[in-house]
Design a protein around this motif. Structure first.
Motif, PDB file in Angstrom:
ATOM      1  N   ASP A  92      -6.740  -5.028   1.558  1.00  0.00           N
ATOM      2  CA  ASP A  92      -6.371  -5.456  -0.326  1.00  0.00           C
ATOM      3  C   ASP A  92      -5.309  -5.403  -0.763  1.00  0.00           C
ATOM      4  N   LYS A  93      -4.820  -4.357  -1.126  1.00  0.00           N
ATOM      5  CA  LYS A  93      -4.042  -4.384  -1.620  1.00  0.00           C
ATOM      6  C   LYS A  93      -2.684  -5.083  -0.740  1.00  0.00           C
ATOM      7  N   ARG A 145       2.142   4.034  -5.477  1.00  0.00           N
ATOM      8  CA  ARG A 145       0.688   3.307  -4.897  1.00  0.00           C
ATOM      9  C   ARG A 145       0.089   3.916  -3.646  1.00  0.00           C
ATOM     10  N   ILE A 146       0.709   5.503  -2.786  1.00  0.00           N
ATOM     11  CA  ILE A 146      -0.045   5.697  -1.909  1.00  0.00           C
ATOM     12  C   ILE A 146      -1.305   6.078  -2.824  1.00  0.00           C
ATOM     13  N   VAL A 200      -9.315  -1.078   2.123  1.00  0.00           N
ATOM     14  CA  VAL A 200      -8.390  -0.690   0.534  1.00  0.00           C
ATOM     15  C   VAL A 200      -6.747  -1.399   1.263  1.00  0.00           C
ATOM     16  N   PHE A 201      -6.694  -1.251   2.529  1.00  0.00           N
ATOM     17  CA  PHE A 201      -4.951  -1.429   2.702  1.00  0.00           C
ATOM     18  C   PHE A 201      -4.805  -2.675   2.924  1.00  0.00           C
ATOM     19  N   PHE A 236     -10.435   2.737   4.594  1.00  0.00           N
ATOM     20  CA  PHE A 236      -9.050   3.042   4.164  1.00  0.00           C
ATOM     21  C   PHE A 236      -8.306   1.306   4.544  1.00  0.00           C
ATOM     22  N   THR A 288      -3.641   4.057  -2.895  1.00  0.00           N
ATOM     23  CA  THR A 288      -4.320   4.087  -2.199  1.00  0.00           C
ATOM     24  C   THR A 288      -5.597   4.309  -1.687  1.00  0.00           C
ATOM     25  N   ASP A 346      -8.143   4.053  -4.061  1.00  0.00           N
ATOM     26  CA  ASP A 346     -10.104   3.538  -3.892  1.00  0.00           C
ATOM     27  C   ASP A 346     -10.336   3.180  -2.504  1.00  0.00           C
ATOM     28  N   THR A 347      -9.503   4.242  -1.375  1.00  0.00           N
ATOM     29  CA  THR A 347      -9.854   4.012  -1.054  1.00  0.00           C
ATOM     30  C   THR A 347     -11.242   5.633  -0.783  1.00  0.00           C
ATOM     31  N   ALA A 357       0.625  -1.475   0.104  1.00  0.00           N
ATOM     32  CA  ALA A 357       0.033   0.199  -0.190  1.00  0.00           C
ATOM     33  C   ALA A 357       1.000   1.280  -0.306  1.00  0.00           C
ATOM     34  N   PHE A 358       2.318   1.192   0.647  1.00  0.00           N
ATOM     35  CA  PHE A 358       2.916   2.094   0.346  1.00  0.00           C
ATOM     36  C   PHE A 358       4.147   2.260   0.224  1.00  0.00           C
TER      37      PHE A 358
END
Lengths: 361, 509
Positions: free
Chosen positions: A314-315, A65-66, A311-312, A308, A69, A72-73, A59-60
Motif C-alpha cells: 500500500d505504501k 516511514r519505517i 501495508v508495504f 506487513f 509502516t 499500520d501493520t 515504506a522504508f
C-alpha cells in the motif's frame, strides 16, 4: 480421437512438505512481480526496477516511514486477529468496518466531551473500555440473531457496517463546528486522550496494545476452554451439541470478543493515530483484514507477515503514484496482481496438474 | 479375446495424492453373468468401477469394451458405451416423478414425447419384472423404490453393462430377494452385471464369479460354485480369521433404563419416534433393527438429551452409583455434569462424535474438557487416556495430535468407542458401530461390546446387518415408522421374521 486422454488433468495433492509450500508462495510473488513489471512497462514505459525501488522507498526510506509502516501493520494485524475467533467458529464476520467505526466513535466522543474535564490517562482508559463495548455491541447484535433465528451472519454484519457509517456521519455533523464536513483534529493543543509517547516514540503504545491482543487471541484459542469450545463448534455444531456445549452461547460470546477487539482497533486508530473521526477512519481495513486472516489460515503469528506485506504494498503504491505522476489506481493494480497470485498459488498447494503423456497415442 | 467378454480392464492404476486406490488391476466382466466385486472398505472396488462409469480417469492402464480400446472421459462416454452405474447415493430429483427422472438429461426426442418414453419404460419394466408407478414422485418413494428407479433409468439409456454399488446395504431381506430376481432376469437376457459388495452370503447367492480386491490390488477371481465364504474371507482379508461372535449369557440383570411413551416430533412435524416403550437391562445387548430412518437415530439422541421430547415422554435412568434420574428434560450438558454414565457412539462419527481436524488427545478430551480449575485446558489426563486407548485398541496413528479425519474409518471408530467405554459407562448406546469398517475391526468392535456386556453394562446396538444383529443381540427390538413393532429373543428369532417386522406395522399396536 476416441482414445485420447484428456489433455490436462487435476489431481489432489494435500501432502506437500513445508518447503514446497513456501517455495510455491515465493514463486507466486516472483511471477506477480514479473507480470506487474510487464504491466508497468507496457502502460507507462517506465523501468520496472526503478518502480520497485520507489515502492521500497515508500515504506522504508526514512525512520519515520519505517515507524508508520510498523504502525499500520500493527493496526491491520489487530483487525485480522479480531476476526480470527469468529472465523474459527465459521461465523463470517464481515462487519469489522462497522465495529471499528463505532469503537472509534466512542473514543472520539470521550475525547470531545471530556477533553477538558478529565486527565488524559482517565480519558484513555475510559475510551478503551467504551470502544471495546461499542465494538462488542456491534458484534453482539448479529450474533444474537444468528443464535436465536439462524439469520445469515455475513449479510447481517455487512449491513451493520452501514449503520456504523451513518452514525459516524451523523456525529461528524454534530461535532463539526466550522461547517467543513469534518471534525478536524480533536484536542490539538491539550492532546487530551491522545496516546502518549513511550520511550520517545509516538507509536510504541499502539504496538504494545496490538501485541497484547494478538497474544491474547493466540493463547485464548489454543489453550483455553473457551477456545476449545470455539474450535469444536466451528468444526461441527452437532459435535458441540453432543458434547453439551451451549452453541448459541458460544456464538454470542465469540462475537462479543471479535467485535470488542475491532472496537479496540478503532480506539487505536482514533486515539493513537489520526486523532479525528470520519467515515474513512476504518479505511477498508475491515475487509482487507479478511484477506490477511484467510491467507494466514487463522494463524495469528503468520498474520504478522501478511499484514506487513499488504501495508508495504500500500505504501509502495502511494509512493509510485507521487514519484512517477501515476494515477494511484494504476499502482494499486500491482497490489491486486500480487494478492491474486498469492491466492491463486493456494490452488497449486492443494492440487497438481498432470499433462497428457506424450508417448501415449 | 472371446466375444463373451463385455469389459476388460488391463493394469489400471489410480491414485489420489499419496493414496494408491488401485494398482495394476486387471480383470474382465462377461456378458450373461453376475460378477461380484468383493473387498473390504478401502480396497478400491468403487474406485475402479467409477473409472468405468466415467467419474474418474485412470492414471494408467487400458479399458476395452467389447474388444475395443476406449477412453471414458465422462459419464456421457460411459453411457455411449452401454455402461451404467447405480451409485450408493442415488442421483434423483425429489420433486420429479419417476418417468421425469428417467428421461431427465436426455436429448429432446425422449423428453418431448413422454408417452413414447412411457411405453418404452413399461416395456423394460415388464421384461425384467420391475414394479413401478411411473407417476409417483421421488419424495414419496422408499429407498428400495428409488433404487429400482435408478436401475430402470440406466436400462432406459441402453446400458448392457450394469454396475451396482452396494445395492443391498439399505434393503430388507424381502427387498433384497426381489432385487436378486431382477438381476437374474437381466443376466439371462445377456446383460453383464457387476455388484460391488462385502457381504459374503449375497456373493454366494447371486454371483457367478467373484473378483477379489484387497488394498487396491487385484487378488484373484474364482467361480462362485467352486468356493466358500471361508476361502473368500481369507482372500479378502489376507489372513485366516474366525467369523464367530461369542454371545455369552449374563445371568444377573438389573434395570438400567426405563423408556416410557417416548415421542419425538421433528421439524417437519413427523412423529419420528412414536410412543416408544421398552426396558434396558445390564448384561444384555439390545439390538435395534429397522430400515434406515425408522427413528433409530432420534431415539438414541432423545435419550442423550439431544432431541426435544414431547410431553408424556419419560426415560428413567437407574444406576447403583448415581441413583435414579429422569433424563427427559435434562440437557446433554446436565447429563454430563451429573456424572451420569451414558455413553453414546453416534452414527456420524466425525460429524457428531468426534472432531475430524483434531488429534486423539483433543478428541478424548471432548466430554471432559470442562474438568479442572481455571479458564485453561488441562491436557495431561486426556493425553494419558489417549495413550492408553491407542495401546489397548491398537489405533494406527502417527502421533496423538494427528488429525483424525486423515485416519481410516476403523481407527476413527476405535478412538470413538475407546473414549466412550473408557468412562466406565452404565449404558452404552451405539448406532451403526461397524458401518464402513473392515472385517477385523468389525469383529474387534463386536468383542468390545460383548466384553462391556459381561462387565454388566447395558448395551444398545443399532445395526443394519441382520446377520450380525441376530448373532450379537440378546434381544432385538424392531422399529417401524418410529414405533416399536416387536421385541424378539435374539437367540430364537430369524431373519425373515425381523425383515417382516421392519416393513409391516402390526395391526392394533
Amino acid at each position: 480421437m476416441e482414445n485420447k486422454q484428456p489433455f490436462i488433468r487435476i489431481r489432489k495433492k494435500d501432502d506437500r512438505p513445508l518447503w514446497q509450500q513456501i517455495l510455491i508462495k515465493v514463486i507466486a510473488i516472483i511471477i506477480a512481480l514479473i507480470i506487474s513489471a510487464l504491466f508497468i512497462n507496457l502502460i507507462t514505459k517506465l523501468n520496472p526496477i526503478k518502480v520497485y525501488e520507489s515502492m521500497f522507498r515508500g515504506a522504508f526510506s526514512t525512520t519515520r516511514r519505517i515507524w508508520i509502516t510498523i504502525r499500520d501493520t500493527a493496526l491491520l494485524l489487530s483487525i485480522a486477529v479480531a476476526l480470527t475467533p469468529a472465523f474459527k467458529l465459521k461465523f463470517w464476520n464481515t462487519g469489522a468496518e462497522g465495529q471499528i467505526l463505532v469503537g472509534g466513535l466512542a473514543t472520539a466522543a470521550m475525547m470531545i466531551y471530556f477533553g477538558d474535564k478529565l486527565p488524559s490517562a482517565v480519558i484513555l482508559i475510559c475510551s478503551m473500555v467504551l470502544s471495546a463495548l461499542a465494538g462488542a455491541l456491534w458484534g453482539f447484535l448479529p450474533a444474537l440473531f444468528k443464535a436465536k433465528y439462524n439469520t445469515n451472519e455475513t449479510l447481517f454484519t455487512l449491513m451493520m457496517n452501514y449503520v456504523g457509517i451513518q452514525l459516524v456521519e451523523f456525529f461528524v455533523d454534530v461535532w463539526d463546528k466550522k461547517q467543513s464536513h469534518s471534525v478536524g483534529v480533536i484536542n490539538p493543543n491539550t492532546q487530551a486522550g491522545w496516546f502518549p509517547s513511550v520511550f520517545g516514540q509516538q507509536y510504541i503504545l499502539n504496538i504494545i496494545i496490538v501485541a497484547a491482543v494478538t497474544i491474547f487471541v493466540f493463547v485464548y484459542l489454543r489453550y483455553s476452554k473457551h477456545g476449545y469450545e470455539v474450535a469444536v463448534t466451528g468444526e461441527s455444531e452437532n459435535t458441540a451439541r453432543y458434547t453439551g456445549i451451549n452453541v448459541p452461547g458460544v456464538i454470542i460470546r465469540t462475537m462479543l470478543i471479535s467485535g470488542a477487539i475491532c472496537g479496540l482497533a478503532g480506539f487505536t486508530e482514533v486515539a493513537g493515530i489520526s486523532h479525528t473521526i470520519s467515515t474513512k477512519t476504518s479505511g477498508g481495513r475491515g475487509f482487507t483484514a479478511i484477506i490477511v486472516t484467510w491467507l494466514a489460515k487463522l494463524n495469528p503469528i503468520i498474520m504478522v507477515i501478511y499484514s506487513f506485506l499488504i501495508v508495504f504494498l500500500d505504501k509502495g503504491a502511494i509512493q509510485i503514484a507521487s514519484d512517477f505522476n501515476l494515477n494511484e489506481y494504476a499502482s494499486k493494480i500491482i497490489t491486486g496482481i500480487l494478492l491474486f497470485c498469492i491466492l491463486a498459488s493456494e490452488f497449486f498447494t492443494n492440487y497438481e496438474i498432470v499433462f497428457r503423456h506424450k508417448e501415449e497415442h | 479375446m472371446d466375444n463373451n467378454c463385455a469389459v476388460q480392464l488391463t493394469n489400471i492404476t489410480k491414485s489420489f495424492g499419496p493414496v494408491v486406490a488401485n494398482e495394476n488391476v486387471s480383470f474382465d466382466i462377461r456378458k450373461h453373468e453376475v460378477l461380484a466385486l468383493l473387498g473390504e472398505n478401502g480396497s478400491g472396488k468403487t474406485t475402479i468401477m467409477n473409472m468405468l462409469a466415467g467419474i474418474y480417469y485412470p492414471d494408467s492402464g487400458e479399458i476395452y469394451v467389447n474388444g475395443n480400446l476406449v477412453s471414458i472421459k465422462d459419464p456421457k462416454d460411459a453411457y455411449a458405451l452401454g455402461i451404467g452405474m447405480i451409485h450408493q447415493h442415488y442421483k434423483l430429483i425429489d420433486v420429479f416423478s419417476a418417468l421425469e427422472n428417467i428421461v431427465l438429461g436426455l436429448k429432446a426426442e425422449g423428453k418431448k414425447d413422454l408417452s413414447m418414453a412411457r411405453e418404452k419404460v413399461s416395456e423394460i419394466c415388464s421384461k425384467y419384472g420391475f414394479e413401478m408407478d411411473l407417476d409417483m414422485k421421488v419424495y414419496d418413494m422408499t429407498v428400495s423404490q428409488k433404487q429400482t428407479l435408478e436401475i430402470i433409468k440406466v436400462l432406459y439409456r441402453g446400458a448392457d453393462i450394469l454396475i451396482l454399488d452396494e445395492p443391498t446395504a439399505v434393503l430388507t431381506p424381502q427387498e433384497t430377494a426381489r432385487l436378486f430376481n431382477i438381476l437374474r432376469n437381466m443376466r439371462d437376457d445377456g446383460k453383464a452385471i457387476v455388484i460391488i459388495t462385502h457381504k459374503l452370503n449375497e456373493v454366494m447367492e447371486i454371483s457367478d464369479r467373484v473378483t477379489i480386491l484387497r488394498k487396491g490390488q487385484y487378488i484373484g477371481t474364482v467361480n462362485t460354485a467352486e468356493t466358500n465364504p471361508q476361502q473368500l474371507t481369507e482372500m479378502m482379508v489376507g489372513e485366516k480369521i474366525t467369523l464367530d461372535i461369542k454371545r455369552d449369557l449374563v445371568e444377573e440383570k438389573n434395570l438400567r433404563l426405563e423408556v416410557k411413551n417416548l415421542t419425538v416430533i421433528n421439524n417437519e412435524n413427523k412423529r419420528v419416534v412414536d410412543d416408544v416403550t421398552f426396558n434396558l437391562y445390564s448384561g444384555e445387548v439390545l439390538g435395534i433393527a429397522g430400515i434406515s430412518g425408522s427413528g433409530q437415530k432420534e431415539l438414541l439422541e432423545a435419550i442423550m438429551g439431544l432431541q426435544k421430547c414431547e410431553p408424556g415422554s419419560s426415560v428413567v435412568y437407574y444406576s447403583t452409583a448415581h441413583g435414579v434420574h429422569e433424563l427427559v428434560g435434562l440437557s446433554t450438558q446436565e447429563i454430563i455434569e451429573h456424572g451420569l454414565h451414558l455413553a453414546f457412539v453416534p452414527e456420524d462419527r466425525l460429524g457428531m462424535g468426534l472432531v475430524g481436524n483434531m488429534g486423539m488427545t483433543d478428541n478424548v478430551m471432548l466430554k471432559r474438557y470442562r474438568k479442572g480449575p481455571g479458564p485453561f485446558l488441562h491436557r495431561e489426563q486426556p493425553h494419558q487416556t489417549a495413550v492408553k486407548i491407542k495401546e489397548e485398541l491398537d489405533v494406527q496413528t502417527p502421533d496423538l495430535e494427528y488429525p483424525l479425519r486423515k485416519l481410516s474409518g476403523g481407527n476413527v471408530q476405535k478412538v470413538l468407542v475407546g473414549r466412550e467405554i473408557n468412562n466406565k459407562p452404565t449404558v452404552l448406546m451405539t448406532a451403526y458401530a461397524v458401518r464402513g469398517l473392515d472385517i477385523n475391526t468389525s469383529y474387534a468392535i463386536y468383542n468390545l461390546l460383548n466384553e462391556q456386556k459381561k462387565r454388566g453394562v447395558a448395551v444398545v446396538y443399532v445395526g443394519e446387518d441382520l446377520d450380525v444383529l441376530l448373532a450379537l443381540s440378546d434381544r432385538i427390538m424392531v422399529l417401524c415408522n418410529g414405533k416399536v413393532n416387536g421385541i424378539l429373543d435374539g437367540r430364537t428369532a430369524n431373519k425373515e421374521e425381523v425383515g417382516l417386522l421392519m416393513t409391516h406395522l402390526k395391526e392394533g399396536e
